[in-house]
Enzyme design. Structure first.
Site, PDB file in Angstrom:
ATOM      1  N   ASN A  23     -48.171  -3.133   4.166  1.00 15.34           N
ATOM      2  CA  ASN A  23     -47.659  -1.772   3.873  1.00 15.34           C
ATOM      3  C   ASN A  23     -46.693  -1.934   4.560  1.00 15.34           C
ATOM      4  O   ASN A  23     -45.733  -1.009   4.234  1.00 15.34           O
ATOM      5  CB  ASN A  23     -48.654  -0.980   4.778  1.00 15.34           C
ATOM      6  N   ARG A 101     -49.463   3.314  -6.203  1.00 11.88           N
ATOM      7  CA  ARG A 101     -48.677   4.276  -5.416  1.00 11.88           C
ATOM      8  C   ARG A 101     -47.122   3.983  -4.726  1.00 11.88           C
ATOM      9  O   ARG A 101     -46.821   4.858  -4.143  1.00 11.88           O
ATOM     10  CB  ARG A 101     -49.430   5.290  -4.991  1.00 11.88           C
ATOM     11  N   CYS A 125     -55.708   8.609  -7.433  1.00 10.25           N
ATOM     12  CA  CYS A 125     -56.538   7.761  -6.281  1.00 10.25           C
ATOM     13  C   CYS A 125     -57.555   8.001  -5.796  1.00 10.25           C
ATOM     14  O   CYS A 125     -58.366   9.106  -5.702  1.00 10.25           O
ATOM     15  CB  CYS A 125     -55.369   8.010  -5.141  1.00 10.25           C
ATOM     16  N   PRO A 131     -50.365  13.950  -3.226  1.00 11.87           N
ATOM     17  CA  PRO A 131     -49.107  14.334  -3.845  1.00 11.87           C
ATOM     18  C   PRO A 131     -47.612  13.808  -3.198  1.00 11.87           C
ATOM     19  O   PRO A 131     -47.568  13.217  -2.173  1.00 11.87           O
ATOM     20  CB  PRO A 131     -49.595  15.808  -3.360  1.00 11.87           C
ATOM     21  N   VAL A 132     -46.539  14.200  -4.157  1.00 12.56           N
ATOM     22  CA  VAL A 132     -45.191  13.782  -3.441  1.00 12.56           C
ATOM     23  C   VAL A 132     -44.371  13.926  -2.898  1.00 12.56           C
ATOM     24  O   VAL A 132     -43.403  13.591  -3.314  1.00 12.56           O
ATOM     25  CB  VAL A 132     -44.871  12.575  -4.578  1.00 12.56           C
ATOM     26  N   ASP A 133     -44.727  15.415  -3.091  1.00 11.97           N
ATOM     27  CA  ASP A 133     -44.472  16.593  -3.540  1.00 11.97           C
ATOM     28  C   ASP A 133     -42.870  16.780  -2.162  1.00 11.97           C
ATOM     29  O   ASP A 133     -41.730  16.817  -1.800  1.00 11.97           O
ATOM     30  CB  ASP A 133     -44.778  17.979  -3.425  1.00 11.97           C
ATOM     31  N   LEU A 134     -43.393  16.071  -0.631  1.00  8.67           N
ATOM     32  CA  LEU A 134     -42.631  15.835   0.904  1.00  8.67           C
ATOM     33  C   LEU A 134     -41.679  15.102   0.116  1.00  8.67           C
ATOM     34  O   LEU A 134     -40.594  14.840   0.369  1.00  8.67           O
ATOM     35  CB  LEU A 134     -43.845  15.089   2.004  1.00  8.67           C
ATOM     36  N   ASP A 315     -57.367   3.687   7.042  1.00  9.78           N
ATOM     37  CA  ASP A 315     -57.367   2.312   6.949  1.00  9.78           C
ATOM     38  C   ASP A 315     -58.262   1.841   7.587  1.00  9.78           C
ATOM     39  O   ASP A 315     -58.732   0.285   6.888  1.00  9.78           O
ATOM     40  CB  ASP A 315     -56.022   1.862   6.765  1.00  9.78           C
ATOM     41  N   ILE A 337     -57.185  13.016   6.725  1.00 15.01           N
ATOM     42  CA  ILE A 337     -56.253  12.222   6.400  1.00 15.01           C
ATOM     43  C   ILE A 337     -56.596  12.550   5.279  1.00 15.01           C
ATOM     44  O   ILE A 337     -55.929  12.698   4.383  1.00 15.01           O
ATOM     45  CB  ILE A 337     -55.809  10.650   6.912  1.00 15.01           C
ATOM     46  N   ARG A 407     -56.048  -6.461  -3.560  1.00 12.69           N
ATOM     47  CA  ARG A 407     -54.271  -5.665  -2.986  1.00 12.69           C
ATOM     48  C   ARG A 407     -54.034  -6.149  -2.030  1.00 12.69           C
ATOM     49  O   ARG A 407     -52.985  -5.743  -1.999  1.00 12.69           O
ATOM     50  CB  ARG A 407     -55.485  -3.969  -3.576  1.00 12.69           C
TER      51      ARG A 407
END
Length: 430
Positions: A23, A101, A125, A131-134, A315, A337, A407
């Site tokens: 990450n 993502r 997912c 979402p990617v709006d931010l 996580d 989350i 992954r």
């Protein structure tokens, strides 16, 4: 398709080397798009998501060179050099973005350096919509024109991005990373408020500073960036993987063993360490790593609520739930989350766990023992929880869909086998 077979009941003892953090590595790799000079990153974990990002950057025209094979098959000593001096495309296609993502992290760097970017919307997912709006709203506040059409984000800033004030309505790691990279090349000052504070973001900021960016407030929820006209190459250390470290800490706890987690930093998963201590586990920073032990101590149920850093990491929620299934008493685990992050619950129940779901919370009542079963992994961290349950269970556990593990966990079965686990990867035909 491979499976993992575990014969449980063995206490884990010894040392595990913690690798570079996935990450942290992914946004660092995206940052290579901000300069025409070479960015060198190490240690680089050998994971499926890293390969996906290499392929994505390669199709943009970034030259990627891997130096070193790692020590003892691990990531230590493996360095990745990325040179974006001849970017041939500012389009990130669906076929690559849909696999991961984090691919959307190329949006900010491409837009900041080239004035335009066309990036596929990420696909669905398993653990929630995310979402990617931010990301898009923040880039608009830095002067970008953003439209979504045909499943693609079309962003442009022909005159370059302009510094501005971005107040995130909710904490978002990905949006903070994208806006931080974009602001580095924007004209004037940018303020990112209510920014995520995860250590991976600090690691990215430190890399950008090494590349010539001017950033104040690293580690806080307000990042102030003075834009510069260009960035240069650098060498930067990828931080250790705090989620990998937390997972192996729980492995020591659930098996009643003792592990030295070499390269781990307690400050990066202190909230998790606090829960482990409440449960009766010893967790200490020692000699360049973290020591975890539960020799001759019973586990006690502890309530857990996931929160943005420095709170309890989402996580590590599934792994902690596996631990609580064999603790004395009851524990309430609340997920704040992601909305779909309890898909491991039915699989843990197959192994004898007593778990009842109530909306975003799970009531876990500890049982005397888990029993091995054939189970199905639904996502990366759910996979890890099933491995942990299998390590503690009586009999044999067979985990399907272990490609999820690849992954985010480098050589997991090898590392666990090296400290006493009876674990192996087998072909599905067996």
């Amino acid at each position: 398709m491979d499976k993992i077979r575990i014969r449980g009941g063995h206490a884990l003892n010894g040392k595990i080397q913690i690798g570079g953090a996935k990450n942290a590595a992914l946004p660092l790799m995206a940052a290579s798009l901000l300069t025409e000079e070479t960015l060198k990153l190490a240690p680089m974990p050998h994971l499926a998501d890293i390969t996906t990002m290499v392929n994505l950057l390669g199709q943009h025209g970034v030259k990627v060179v891997l130096n070193g094979e790692g020590q003892n098959g691990g990531s230590a000593g493996r360095a990745l050099s990325l040179t974006a001096d001849d970017v041939s495309s500012v389009t990130a296609p669906y076929d690559l973005v849909r696999k991961m993502r984090a691919s959307v992290l190329v949006l900010g760097p491409l837009l900041a350096r080239f004035g335009k970017a066309v990036v596929s919307l990420p696909g669905g997912c398993a653990i929630g919509s995310r979402p990617v709006d931010l990301h898009l709203k923040g880039l608009s506040q830095l002067g970008a024109e953003v439209e979504v059409e045909g499943g693609y984000i079309h962003a442009s800033a022909p005159q370059g991005l302009i510094g501005g004030r971005v107040v995130f309505p909710q904490i978002s790691v990905g949006a903070t990373e994208n806006l931080l990279m974009a602001a580095a090349l924007a004209r004037g000052e940018s303020r990112l408020e209510n920014a995520a504070r995860e250590p991976e973001i600090a690691n990215l900021a430190e890399c950008l500073i090494a590349m010539g960016a001017q950033i104040d407030g690293v580690g806080s929820d307000t990042l102030v960036v003075q834009g510069v006209t260009e960035l240069h190459g650098a060498e930067h250390a990828v931080m250790g993987d705090r989620i990998e470290a937390g997972t192996y800490a729980i492995a020591a706890a659930i098996t009643g063993g003792s592990l030295d987690l070499d390269g781990a930093r307690l400050a990066h998963f202190d909230a998790v360490a606090g829960v482990l201590r409440e449960a009766g586990v010893t967790v200490e920073q020692r000699n360049g790593g973290v020591f975890v032990s539960r020799a001759n101590h019973a586990l006690v149920g502890v309530d857990v609520m996931t929160e943005p850093f420095p709170g309890f990491a989402t996580d590590l929620q599934a792994q902690t739930m596996a631990l609580m299934t064999v603790a004395d008493g009851a524990s309430m685990i609340t997920e704040t989350i992601f909305e779909n992050r309890f898909m491991h619950v039915p699989e843990l129940r197959r192994m004898g766990a007593s778990i009842n779901l109530h909306g975003g919370s799970a009531m876990v009542r500890g049982v005397d023992r888990l029993t091995g079963a054939q189970v199905m992994a639904s996502d990366l961290r759910a996979s890890a929880s099933l491995v942990l349950a299998g390590l503690a269970a009586e009999g044999e556990t067979l985990i399907n869909r272990v490609y999820h593990l690849d992954r985010g966990y480098e050589r997991l079965e090898e590392k666990l086998a090296g400290v006493g686990a009876d674990i192996e990867r087998v072909e599905a035909a067996e």
